[in-house]
Write a protein that holds these residues in place. Structure first.
Motif, PDB file in Angstrom:
ATOM      1  N   MET A   1       7.699  22.370 -11.963  1.00  0.00           N
ATOM      2  CA  MET A   1       6.471  23.057 -11.546  1.00  0.00           C
ATOM      3  C   MET A   1       5.297  22.064 -11.453  1.00  0.00           C
ATOM      4  O   MET A   1       5.163  21.182 -12.289  1.00  0.00           O
ATOM      5  N   ILE A   2       4.482  22.265 -10.433  1.00  0.00           N
ATOM      6  CA  ILE A   2       3.320  21.379 -10.268  1.00  0.00           C
ATOM      7  C   ILE A   2       2.246  21.734 -11.291  1.00  0.00           C
ATOM      8  O   ILE A   2       1.918  22.901 -11.484  1.00  0.00           O
ATOM      9  N   ARG A   3       1.769  20.705 -11.985  1.00  0.00           N
ATOM     10  CA  ARG A   3       0.707  20.912 -12.982  1.00  0.00           C
ATOM     11  C   ARG A   3      -0.412  19.905 -12.721  1.00  0.00           C
ATOM     12  O   ARG A   3      -0.186  18.699 -12.725  1.00  0.00           O
ATOM     13  N   THR A   4      -1.593  20.419 -12.451  1.00  0.00           N
ATOM     14  CA  THR A   4      -2.741  19.543 -12.205  1.00  0.00           C
ATOM     15  C   THR A   4      -3.747  19.762 -13.328  1.00  0.00           C
ATOM     16  O   THR A   4      -3.631  20.716 -14.092  1.00  0.00           O
ATOM     17  N   ARG A   5      -4.723  18.881 -13.407  1.00  0.00           N
ATOM     18  CA  ARG A   5      -5.748  19.088 -14.443  1.00  0.00           C
ATOM     19  C   ARG A   5      -7.094  18.617 -13.962  1.00  0.00           C
ATOM     20  O   ARG A   5      -7.219  17.795 -13.047  1.00  0.00           O
ATOM     21  N   PHE A   6      -8.109  19.203 -14.590  1.00  0.00           N
ATOM     22  CA  PHE A   6      -9.471  18.713 -14.409  1.00  0.00           C
ATOM     23  C   PHE A   6      -9.926  18.311 -15.804  1.00  0.00           C
ATOM     24  O   PHE A   6      -9.775  19.070 -16.759  1.00  0.00           O
ATOM     25  N   ALA A   7     -10.446  17.071 -15.916  1.00  0.00           N
ATOM     26  CA  ALA A   7     -10.673  16.509 -17.254  1.00  0.00           C
ATOM     27  C   ALA A   7     -12.087  15.946 -17.396  1.00  0.00           C
ATOM     28  O   ALA A   7     -12.271  14.739 -17.529  1.00  0.00           O
ATOM     29  N   PRO A   8     -13.095  16.798 -17.368  1.00  0.00           N
ATOM     30  CA  PRO A   8     -14.458  16.273 -17.457  1.00  0.00           C
ATOM     31  C   PRO A   8     -14.803  15.741 -18.844  1.00  0.00           C
ATOM     32  O   PRO A   8     -14.285  16.227 -19.842  1.00  0.00           O
ATOM     33  N   SER A   9     -15.689  14.748 -18.867  1.00  0.00           N
ATOM     34  CA  SER A   9     -16.250  14.261 -20.133  1.00  0.00           C
ATOM     35  C   SER A   9     -17.559  15.017 -20.347  1.00  0.00           C
ATOM     36  O   SER A   9     -18.414  15.019 -19.458  1.00  0.00           O
ATOM     37  N   PRO A  10     -17.735  15.646 -21.492  1.00  0.00           N
ATOM     38  CA  PRO A  10     -18.940  16.483 -21.679  1.00  0.00           C
ATOM     39  C   PRO A  10     -20.156  15.662 -22.086  1.00  0.00           C
ATOM     40  O   PRO A  10     -20.719  15.834 -23.160  1.00  0.00           O
ATOM     41  N   THR A  11     -20.554  14.765 -21.200  1.00  0.00           N
ATOM     42  CA  THR A  11     -21.716  13.923 -21.500  1.00  0.00           C
ATOM     43  C   THR A  11     -22.902  14.360 -20.649  1.00  0.00           C
ATOM     44  O   THR A  11     -23.904  13.670 -20.572  1.00  0.00           O
ATOM     45  N   GLY A  12     -22.775  15.504 -19.986  1.00  0.00           N
ATOM     46  CA  GLY A  12     -23.851  16.029 -19.147  1.00  0.00           C
ATOM     47  C   GLY A  12     -23.324  17.289 -18.484  1.00  0.00           C
ATOM     48  O   GLY A  12     -22.239  17.751 -18.816  1.00  0.00           O
ATOM     49  N   PHE A  13     -24.108  17.794 -17.523  1.00  0.00           N
ATOM     50  CA  PHE A  13     -23.683  19.006 -16.813  1.00  0.00           C
ATOM     51  C   PHE A  13     -22.556  18.688 -15.834  1.00  0.00           C
ATOM     52  O   PHE A  13     -22.213  17.516 -15.642  1.00  0.00           O
ATOM     53  N   LEU A  14     -22.014  19.726 -15.210  1.00  0.00           N
ATOM     54  CA  LEU A  14     -20.969  19.501 -14.205  1.00  0.00           C
ATOM     55  C   LEU A  14     -21.615  19.026 -12.903  1.00  0.00           C
ATOM     56  O   LEU A  14     -22.445  19.694 -12.310  1.00  0.00           O
ATOM     57  N   HIS A  15     -21.209  17.851 -12.493  1.00  0.00           N
ATOM     58  CA  HIS A  15     -21.723  17.176 -11.303  1.00  0.00           C
ATOM     59  C   HIS A  15     -21.023  17.769 -10.068  1.00  0.00           C
ATOM     60  O   HIS A  15     -19.894  18.233 -10.180  1.00  0.00           O
ATOM     61  N   ILE A  16     -21.684  17.744  -8.924  1.00  0.00           N
ATOM     62  CA  ILE A  16     -21.032  18.324  -7.738  1.00  0.00           C
ATOM     63  C   ILE A  16     -19.760  17.555  -7.359  1.00  0.00           C
ATOM     64  O   ILE A  16     -18.822  18.138  -6.838  1.00  0.00           O
ATOM     65  N   GLY A  17     -19.746  16.240  -7.642  1.00  0.00           N
ATOM     66  CA  GLY A  17     -18.513  15.469  -7.397  1.00  0.00           C
ATOM     67  C   GLY A  17     -17.389  15.993  -8.280  1.00  0.00           C
ATOM     68  O   GLY A  17     -16.237  16.133  -7.837  1.00  0.00           O
ATOM     69  N   GLY A  18     -17.732  16.311  -9.516  1.00  0.00           N
ATOM     70  CA  GLY A  18     -16.753  16.881 -10.445  1.00  0.00           C
ATOM     71  C   GLY A  18     -16.269  18.235  -9.953  1.00  0.00           C
ATOM     72  O   GLY A  18     -15.078  18.545 -10.018  1.00  0.00           O
ATOM     73  N   ALA A  19     -17.192  19.030  -9.434  1.00  0.00           N
ATOM     74  CA  ALA A  19     -16.820  20.364  -8.932  1.00  0.00           C
ATOM     75  C   ALA A  19     -15.827  20.221  -7.780  1.00  0.00           C
ATOM     76  O   ALA A  19     -14.852  20.971  -7.676  1.00  0.00           O
ATOM     77  N   ARG A  20     -16.089  19.244  -6.934  1.00  0.00           N
ATOM     78  CA  ARG A  20     -15.173  19.011  -5.800  1.00  0.00           C
ATOM     79  C   ARG A  20     -13.785  18.605  -6.317  1.00  0.00           C
ATOM     80  O   ARG A  20     -12.753  19.088  -5.831  1.00  0.00           O
ATOM     81  N   THR A  21     -13.740  17.728  -7.317  1.00  0.00           N
ATOM     82  CA  THR A  21     -12.454  17.309  -7.887  1.00  0.00           C
ATOM     83  C   THR A  21     -11.750  18.510  -8.529  1.00  0.00           C
ATOM     84  O   THR A  21     -10.540  18.696  -8.353  1.00  0.00           O
ATOM     85  N   ALA A  22     -12.525  19.307  -9.261  1.00  0.00           N
ATOM     86  CA  ALA A  22     -11.943  20.501  -9.890  1.00  0.00           C
ATOM     87  C   ALA A  22     -11.374  21.425  -8.816  1.00  0.00           C
ATOM     88  O   ALA A  22     -10.263  21.949  -8.951  1.00  0.00           O
ATOM     89  N   LEU A  23     -12.132  21.593  -7.735  1.00  0.00           N
ATOM     90  CA  LEU A  23     -11.682  22.470  -6.650  1.00  0.00           C
ATOM     91  C   LEU A  23     -10.341  21.986  -6.082  1.00  0.00           C
ATOM     92  O   LEU A  23      -9.412  22.779  -5.885  1.00  0.00           O
TER      93      LEU A  23
END
Ligand code: GLU
Length: 465
Positions: A1-23
């Motif tokens: 099964m395909i398993r992906t992840r989003f792994a932000p570092s909580p050193t600030g708010f969610l950046h739009i680049g991060g949102a794009r990666t999460a998407l």
């Protein structure tokens, strides 16, 4: 099964680049009936904050990118990292290094003088434990020869020579494991099959692959998506740009419009510009992601938002408009109580008239206010509109519409037409003062439709005052 992840570092708010990666990670898992995992990379104790964790989680909820698993927190997995470090020390793929800062500095200086690329020379590996009180770090024993090659799902073949790679510190002298190491153990334990992340991590990938290989672990596939830059091609910065996802919420952007725009920035499917998240999931493939940086164009984002506003059902928009007013209850108290009085279905019908004319939720809310503000104080200089002539026209007009028996849009239109013809009046001569008298503003959608919504009694009431 395909398993992906989003792994932000909580050193600030969610950046739009991060949102794009999460998407992209979320959509890839969705598209392939896989699982999307959220992991909070909070090992950097000094820079991570609970507020940042919360703001990232809030942004993920707002964006509607729910994880199938997680959030997992790296700080809860410290024992597991220690276990793997011990295993690597025993197996010989890692070693203690006792070198002091000064010693490493001297070593680098010498290498520079000799014209060699600075790199740890493994003196602690070769000469065993030093007779010193220094607490050691743990280094990964990187392969000395060959190269690391992977076929990046976005960028194609990427190769790094092992000669370029240093013996990475995997645990600091205080025992805390380091970033690249934790990522590897997590990706392994969480059975991640596809690592989709920003291309600022390309340099970390060969190191991570080497550690995975030392652990005899399967290597996931990697896809590095390009950075999002300012319109002028510069890096986005907190100081100059709106980089936080929630700033866009505050600007009245719909979450699906932001995601649509971010998706389109570095991915394409034919000429499709406006799509739902369901369509996006069906169409999404990493092959269609561009490898080069994208430029953020806020005007285009508002245009995309306007298209989504038109597609959004009025019931949801009503709730969003009410939410905006409720956030500033003191200011909108009167408006809210009139919405209650008139019925919220009126607000929905009004939204239907206004939504094609605006490009964000704040404007939508602002443009609904006048309807729910009886006898508004005009925000413009109205003396030259509400002249004596205009007052006379309005008085006659009151008599005219008073005669409408059945208050339908059709009958209102007919009545207005008849009124203009009989009195030889041009539409703006009636429209301007009428708008002002009814709503306190010159800028409204068609006034016949608004009068219909207001109802006969309220229309006459407002005109009578
Ligand atoms: N925590 C990293 C970041 O926020 C992402 C690491 C990864 O995706 O491997 O940039």
């Amino acid at each position: 099964m395909i398993r992906t992840r989003f792994a932000p570092s909580p050193t600030g708010f969610l950046h739009i680049g991060g949102a794009r990666t999460a998407l992209f990670s979320w959509a890839y898992a969705q598209r392939n009936q896989g699982k999307f995992i959220l992991r909070i990379e909070d090992t950097d104790i000094e820079r991570s904050t609970t507020e940042s964790v919360q703001s990232i989680l809030d942004a993920m909820v707002w964006l509607n990118l729910p994880p199938d698993e997680g959030p997992y927190y790296q700080t809860s997995r410290m024992n597991r990292y220690q276990e793997i470090i011990q295993r690597m020390l025993t197996e010989g793929s890692a070693y203690y290094c006792y070198c002091s800062k000064q010693e490493l500095e001297q070593m680098r200086e010498q290498q520079k003088l000799q014209g060699i690329k600075p790199k740890y020379d493994r003196r602690c590996l070769h000469h065993g434990q030093k007779n010193t009180n220094t607490k050691p770090v743990v280094r990964f024993k990187n392969p000395e020869t060959g190269s690391v090659i992977w076929h990046d799902l976005v960028k194609g073949k990427i190769e790094f020579s092992n000669l370029e790679l240093d013996d990475l510190i995997i645990a600091r002298s205080d025992g805390v494991p380091t970033y690249n190491f934790c990522v590897v153990v997590d990706d392994l334990d969480m059975n991640i099959t596809h690592v989709i992340r920003g291309d600022d991590h390309v340099n970390n990938t060969p190191r991570q692959i080497n550690i995975l290989q030392a652990l005899n672990a399967p290597i996931p596939l990697y896809g590095h998506v390009p950075m999002i830059l300012r319109e002028d091609g510069e890096k986005m910065s907190k100081r100059r740009d709106a980089v936080s996802v929630m700033q866009y919420k505050a600007m009245g952007i719909l979450p699906e419009a932001l995601l649509n725009y971010l998706a389109k920035l570095c991915w394409g499917y034919g000429d499709e510009e406006i799509f739902t998240m369901e369509q996006f999931v069906n169409w999404f493939d990493l092959n269609n992601v561009s490898g080069s940086p994208a430029r953020f164009d806020i005007k285009k984002l508002f245009w995309v938002n306007a298209q989504h506003l038109k597609l959004t059902n009025n019931n949801r928009l009503k709730d969003l408009v009410l939410e905006i007013w409720q956030q500033d209850n003191a200011k909108y108290n009167q408006v809210l109580s009139h919405v209650e009085q008139y019925g919220s279905d009126k607000l929905e019908q009004l939204i239907e008239l206004i939504k094609p004319r605006v490009d964000n939720l704040n404007s939508l809310a602002n443009n609904c206010i006048y309807f729910f503000t009886p006898f508004p104080i005009a925000d413009i200089d109205c003396a030259n509109i509400l002249t004596n002539d205009a007052q006379q026209i309005l008085t006659k007009f009151v008599d005219q519409i008073n005669q409408i028996n059945v208050w339908t849009l059709e009958n209102i239109k007919l009545s207005i037409k008849e009124f203009c013809q009989t009195n030889q009046i041009k539409m703006p001569q009636l429209g301007m003062p009428l708008r002002l008298q009814l709503f306190g503003t010159k800028e409204t959608p068609a006034f016949d439709a608004l009068m219909y919504l207001l109802g006969k009694d309220e229309t006459l009431n407002r005109l009578g005052k």
